[in-house]
Design a protein around this motif. Structure first.
Motif, PDB file in Angstrom:
ATOM      1  N   TYR A   1      38.651  22.365 -46.226  1.00  0.00           N
ATOM      2  CA  TYR A   1      37.194  22.260 -46.113  1.00  0.00           C
ATOM      3  C   TYR A   1      36.813  20.989 -45.353  1.00  0.00           C
ATOM      4  CZ  TYR A   1      32.304  22.637 -47.614  1.00  0.00           C
ATOM      5  OH  TYR A   1      30.942  22.751 -47.644  1.00  0.00           O
ATOM      6  N   THR A   2      37.479  19.893 -45.675  1.00  0.00           N
ATOM      7  CA  THR A   2      37.209  18.610 -45.025  1.00  0.00           C
ATOM      8  C   THR A   2      37.507  18.664 -43.538  1.00  0.00           C
ATOM      9  OG1 THR A   2      37.657  17.437 -47.084  1.00  0.00           O
ATOM     10  CG2 THR A   2      37.747  16.139 -45.060  1.00  0.00           C
ATOM     11  N   VAL A   3      38.585  19.333 -43.160  1.00  0.00           N
ATOM     12  CA  VAL A   3      38.928  19.468 -41.737  1.00  0.00           C
ATOM     13  C   VAL A   3      37.791  20.147 -40.985  1.00  0.00           C
ATOM     14  CG1 VAL A   3      40.466  20.657 -40.111  1.00  0.00           C
ATOM     15  CG2 VAL A   3      41.427  19.408 -42.061  1.00  0.00           C
ATOM     16  N   PHE A   4      37.237  21.217 -41.555  1.00  0.00           N
ATOM     17  CA  PHE A   4      36.126  21.920 -40.900  1.00  0.00           C
ATOM     18  C   PHE A   4      34.873  21.047 -40.812  1.00  0.00           C
ATOM     19  CE2 PHE A   4      38.685  25.686 -41.946  1.00  0.00           C
ATOM     20  CZ  PHE A   4      38.617  26.349 -40.729  1.00  0.00           C
TER      21      PHE A   4
ATOM     22  N   VAL B   1      34.700  17.708 -40.815  1.00  0.00           N
ATOM     23  CA  VAL B   1      34.938  16.626 -39.846  1.00  0.00           C
ATOM     24  C   VAL B   1      34.868  17.174 -38.426  1.00  0.00           C
ATOM     25  CG1 VAL B   1      36.665  14.988 -38.989  1.00  0.00           C
ATOM     26  CG2 VAL B   1      36.227  15.163 -41.440  1.00  0.00           C
ATOM     27  N   ALA B   2      35.404  18.362 -38.193  1.00  0.00           N
ATOM     28  CA  ALA B   2      35.356  18.965 -36.859  1.00  0.00           C
ATOM     29  C   ALA B   2      33.915  19.207 -36.405  1.00  0.00           C
ATOM     30  CB  ALA B   2      36.139  20.278 -36.845  1.00  0.00           C
ATOM     31  N   ASP B   3      33.048  19.589 -37.331  1.00  0.00           N
ATOM     32  CA  ASP B   3      31.651  19.870 -36.985  1.00  0.00           C
ATOM     33  C   ASP B   3      30.753  18.634 -36.995  1.00  0.00           C
ATOM     34  OD1 ASP B   3      32.110  22.552 -36.567  1.00  0.00           O
ATOM     35  OD2 ASP B   3      31.390  23.175 -38.547  1.00  0.00           O
ATOM     36  N   HIS B   4      31.041  17.668 -37.871  1.00  0.00           N
ATOM     37  CA  HIS B   4      30.114  16.560 -38.093  1.00  0.00           C
ATOM     38  C   HIS B   4      30.707  15.171 -37.878  1.00  0.00           C
ATOM     39  CE1 HIS B   4      27.158  19.366 -39.672  1.00  0.00           C
ATOM     40  NE2 HIS B   4      28.141  19.920 -40.375  1.00  0.00           N
ATOM     41  N   GLY B   5      31.996  15.065 -37.641  1.00  0.00           N
ATOM     42  CA  GLY B   5      32.615  13.763 -37.435  1.00  0.00           C
ATOM     43  C   GLY B   5      32.888  13.032 -38.744  1.00  0.00           C
TER      44      GLY B   5
END
Length: 114
Positions: free
Chosen positions: A18-21, A23-27
Motif C-alpha cells: 500500500y505504501t509503495v502505491f 509514495v508512487a502517487d504522492h511522493g
C-alpha cells in the motif's frame, strides 16, 4: 505463535505494498500532510493523532524492553519512521529470538528470566 507470525507477515506485506502505491502517487512528503491534518482538528487529524499515540506507545515499549539502552532508544525511534511494518518486523524477529516464548518476546530475556 504460527498464526501470530502469519499476521505479522500479512501486515508487513499489505502495508508495505500500500505504501509503495501511495509514495508512487504522492511522493515522500508525508509530514506536512500528517501534521497539517492534525492542525485542522477534523477526522483525518484525529486518526493521525490516534496513530501517533500508538507509535509513541510502540516506541516506548521497545525502549523499555531494551532497558533504555542506546540501541533500544535507536530501535524505538525507528517506530516513528517505519510504523506498523517496522513494529511487525521487530516482533517477528523477537518471536524467533525467544523461540516462541511470549513472555520473553514481550518482556525481553532479562525481565522474562527474573
Amino acid at each position: 505463535m504460527t498464526l501470530f507470525r502469519l499476521l505479522l507477515m500479512t501486515i508487513i506485506t499489505v502495508v508495505g505494498v500500500y505504501t509503495v502505491f501511495v509514495v508512487a502517487d504522492h511522493g515522500l512528503d508525508l509530514l506536512p500532510i500528517f501534521f497539517g491534518d492534525i492542525a485542522k482538528m477534523e477526522w483525518p487529524g484525529q486518526f493521525n493523532m490516534d496513530f501517533f499515540a500508538f507509535l509513541t506507545l510502540g516506541a516506548t515499549w521497545i525502549m523499555w524492553r531494551h532497558h533504555f539502552s542506546l540501541a533500544g532508544i535507536a530501535l524505538g525511534f525507528c517506530v516513528f519512521a517505519g510504523g506498523a511494518p517496522y513494529l511487525s518486523i521487530y516482533l517477528l524477529v523477537a518471536s524467533f529470538q525467544a523461540n516462541g516464548d511470549v513472555k520473553e518476546m514481550l518482556l525481553g530475556k532479562r525481565r522474562a528470566a527474573a
